[in-house]
Design an enzyme around this catalytic site. Sequence first.
Site, mmCIF file in Angstrom:
data_model
loop_
_atom_site.group_PDB
_atom_site.id
_atom_site.type_symbol
_atom_site.label_atom_id
_atom_site.label_comp_id
_atom_site.label_asym_id
_atom_site.label_seq_id
_atom_site.Cartn_x
_atom_site.Cartn_y
_atom_site.Cartn_z
ATOM 1 N N LYS A 88 0.853 -1.184 0.000
ATOM 2 C CA LYS A 88 0.000 0.000 0.000
ATOM 3 C C LYS A 88 0.886 1.229 0.000
ATOM 4 O O LYS A 88 2.008 1.211 0.519
ATOM 5 C CB LYS A 88 -0.887 0.029 1.243
ATOM 6 C CG LYS A 88 -2.166 0.826 1.054
ATOM 7 C CD LYS A 88 -3.222 0.018 0.314
ATOM 8 C CE LYS A 88 -4.543 0.741 0.274
ATOM 9 N NZ LYS A 88 -5.620 -0.086 -0.292
ATOM 10 N N GLY A 190 -19.735 7.252 -0.947
ATOM 11 C CA GLY A 190 -18.861 7.782 -1.975
ATOM 12 C C GLY A 190 -18.737 6.804 -3.120
ATOM 13 O O GLY A 190 -19.722 6.234 -3.593
ATOM 14 N N LYS A 191 -17.502 6.575 -3.569
ATOM 15 C CA LYS A 191 -17.276 5.765 -4.764
ATOM 16 C C LYS A 191 -17.885 4.368 -4.655
ATOM 17 O O LYS A 191 -18.513 3.872 -5.588
ATOM 18 C CB LYS A 191 -15.769 5.651 -5.038
ATOM 19 C CG LYS A 191 -15.144 6.931 -5.538
ATOM 20 C CD LYS A 191 -13.755 6.694 -6.105
ATOM 21 C CE LYS A 191 -12.733 6.343 -5.053
ATOM 22 N NZ LYS A 191 -11.357 6.250 -5.599
ATOM 23 N N VAL A 192 -17.695 3.710 -3.508
ATOM 24 C CA VAL A 192 -18.187 2.345 -3.335
ATOM 25 C C VAL A 192 -19.604 2.332 -2.779
ATOM 26 O O VAL A 192 -20.478 1.603 -3.264
ATOM 27 C CB VAL A 192 -17.246 1.539 -2.417
ATOM 28 C CG1 VAL A 192 -17.825 0.151 -2.146
ATOM 29 C CG2 VAL A 192 -15.862 1.421 -3.034
#
Length: 360
Positions: A88, A190-192
């Site tokens: 990461k 949000g995105k997910v």
Amino acid sequence: MTDVTDGVLHTLFQSDQGGHEQVVLCQDRASGLKAVIAIHSTALGPALGGTRFYPYASEEEAVADALNLARGMSYKNAMAGLDHGGGKAVIIGDPEKIKTKELLLAYGRFVASLGGRYVTACDVGTYVADMDVVAHECRWTTGRSPENGGAGDSSVLTAFGVFQGMRASAQHLWGDPTLRGRKVGVAGVGKVGRHLVEHLLEDGAEVVITDVRDESVRRITELHPEVAVAADTATLIRTEGLDIYAPCALGGALNDDTVPVLTAKVVCGAANNQLAHPGVEKDLADRSILYAPDYVVNAGGVIQVADELHGFDFDRCKAKASKIFDTTLAIFARAKDDGIPPAAAADRIAEQRMAEARRR
């Protein structure tokens, strides 16, 4: 600064949460880049994990997040059946203020300098367009746009995988793999989270949402006025009649303050590192709350970006992400057989796969 270094060294070399193979601190003064790349394991193959762009309160917090997220990716990739280890990266700073093409190119050069030991992708604060820029300097970049040979937005399959985890949880707890008639609370749309809401509504669930960003909430309620809104996460987790709680924002959602007041019978969400510290999984089990391990159910995105390295095929990826349903059920069964919480059962299965790879 001495305390920061001591903390990092302790985590790497002495803590049970350590064992990372490599940590790279990156700085490019011309662009303002400050980043941390953490490689936890390459036992199963090159480390794969996204790049988080976030205004951390301190460098110590940024390093700690990179280490935790990288470790989580090792387990996630192992449980997803991928031939990748865990890594990461975090870029320190507010992406809305300091993100530039020059900064992203500089970051790409640092990733490229690792020679393929780490493959990057999107995460909180980074997007497909950003990966297109990074890819100019680094061929070990996934999550790119279809126009640039990539798979596009990985949040689509991340949400799909979480939905499969919810279906498995419903099967395990209520004997039927459907969310119809169940009340599901989603923290973070949000995105997910917004894609997850769509799956839930299509399946007939009653949905309650919350988000720190008003515009994210409005985007959902304008399309689906039947969706209820909670003032904040503290209110959401106390909602009467809540069947499933889905943390889909940042980590640490399950802690000593939130677990005692949860009304949900199941926790299954997209956020990484939901357990604030070791022992929280037992607290959930003691309250008879079924926990679907985060790194298992949110693996749809990494399945998608991993496939990009071999020539992306959406149908192939979706079929792989569908298996999250079976994997989640297998974890619940292992937990019951071993008399341990599901999070511990998932860890055992992932560690076994990594250990077997090291012996080869």
